[in-house]
Design an enzyme around this catalytic site. Structure first.
Site, PDB file in Angstrom:
ATOM      1  N   GLU A  35      -2.909  -3.111   5.227  1.00  0.00           N
ATOM      2  CA  GLU A  35      -1.947  -3.096   6.063  1.00  0.00           C
ATOM      3  C   GLU A  35      -2.091  -1.877   6.895  1.00  0.00           C
ATOM      4  O   GLU A  35      -1.292  -1.864   8.139  1.00  0.00           O
ATOM      5  CB  GLU A  35      -0.631  -2.950   5.226  1.00  0.00           C
ATOM      6  CG  GLU A  35      -0.331  -1.662   4.614  1.00  0.00           C
ATOM      7  CD  GLU A  35      -0.850  -1.237   3.386  1.00  0.00           C
ATOM      8  OE1 GLU A  35      -0.747  -0.269   2.923  1.00  0.00           O
ATOM      9  OE2 GLU A  35      -1.935  -2.189   3.111  1.00  0.00           O
ATOM     10  N   HIS A  42      -6.465  -0.542   1.716  1.00  0.00           N
ATOM     11  CA  HIS A  42      -5.122  -0.742   2.495  1.00  0.00           C
ATOM     12  C   HIS A  42      -5.373  -1.786   3.651  1.00  0.00           C
ATOM     13  O   HIS A  42      -5.403  -1.297   4.730  1.00  0.00           O
ATOM     14  CB  HIS A  42      -4.563   0.403   2.737  1.00  0.00           C
ATOM     15  CG  HIS A  42      -3.750   1.399   2.023  1.00  0.00           C
ATOM     16  ND1 HIS A  42      -2.551   1.262   1.418  1.00  0.00           N
ATOM     17  CD2 HIS A  42      -4.449   2.664   1.225  1.00  0.00           C
ATOM     18  CE1 HIS A  42      -2.302   2.190   0.437  1.00  0.00           C
ATOM     19  NE2 HIS A  42      -3.286   2.823   0.302  1.00  0.00           N
ATOM     20  N   CYS A  88      -3.189  -0.793  -3.691  1.00  0.00           N
ATOM     21  CA  CYS A  88      -3.224   0.610  -4.018  1.00  0.00           C
ATOM     22  C   CYS A  88      -2.307   0.819  -5.420  1.00  0.00           C
ATOM     23  O   CYS A  88      -2.511   0.347  -6.386  1.00  0.00           O
ATOM     24  CB  CYS A  88      -2.759   1.717  -3.099  1.00  0.00           C
ATOM     25  SG  CYS A  88      -3.522   3.412  -3.293  1.00  0.00           S
TER      26      CYS A  88
END
Length: 227
Positions: free
Chosen positions: A196, A194, A86
């Site tokens: 994560e 994302h 991002c």
């Protein structure tokens, strides 16, 4: 293996990134403040999402001048894996480590939801644990994730197999549905979604964990097997 999560003023996904490495991958990880000048002790560098320096000028435009980015440039030249997610992707583009630009979403709105990605290239150090053309569910959260490059650059990305992920249904207007790209050397990945945030089945899915498992696998094959 030891990871560094670079923290800029305004980063807000650094904790998620730290959790993915320490608690889910089970590897050593440090938060590293943006003014550090030396990353030699780390095997992989992670640039998290957020709004570094308030996204003033352009997303990532100020962060590119941070001392840490000089060290990131050096790490990239050494072949270490660099992952920018991002805002981290935006910083990599502004720093010249990846081609193209990230513009405002086509609908001019901030978008926060889970999207489907297709794995375009599973022969990188970030995607080896996926199958080619595998479709995965990964969250997005961005207002300026519309990837743009000129036709010549796009042709080069496609010829060199540098497109790692594409959106199944393009949410933001990115050229050629691009969600993530690697550099020519293959050790720098920038992606708007994302991974994560998708590392725990209890929290909605773990399809992003393979990004980090791929990095670990590459490192073990390179440094542990050959030790």
């Amino acid at each position: 293996m030891k990871f560094a999560v670079i923290v800029f003023p305004g980063s807000n996904c650094d904790v998620d990134m730290f959790h993915a490495i320490k608690d889910e991958l089970g590897e050593e990880v440090d938060y590293v403040w943006h003014d550090t000048e030396n990353l030699d002790e780390y095997d992989a560098i992670l640039l998290p999402g957020g709004f570094s320096y308030g996204d003033y000028l352009r997303c990532g435009a100020i962060s590119r001048f941070a001392n840490a980015m000089k060290a990131v440039q050096k790490a990239a030249e050494q072949g270490k894996p660099i992952l920018g997610v991002c805002n981290g992707f935006q910083i990599l583009v502004e720093s010249g480590l990846l081609p193209g630009a990230l513009m405002r979403n086509e609908n001019l709105k901030f978008m926060c939801r889970t999207v489907q990605l297709r794995v375009e290239n599973n022969e990188t150090m970030f995607t080896s644990q996926y199958e080619k053309d595998e479709v995965i569910n990964i969250p997005i959260a961005h207002g300026e994730g519309n990837y743009y490059c000129d036709e010549e650059t796009l042709k080069k990305l496609e010829e060199n197999n540098q497109i790692a992920f594409r959106y199944v249904e393009n949410p933001n207007g990115s050229v050629s549905d691009i969600a993530g790209i690697v550099n020519e050397k293959g050790n720098v990945l920038g992606m708007m979604p994302h991974p994560e945030r998708a590392v725990d089945e209890l929290l909605g899915g773990a399809e992003g964990l393979k990004v980090f498992q791929s990095i670990l696998k590459q490192w073990r094959e390179t440094y542990v097997v050959n030790a």
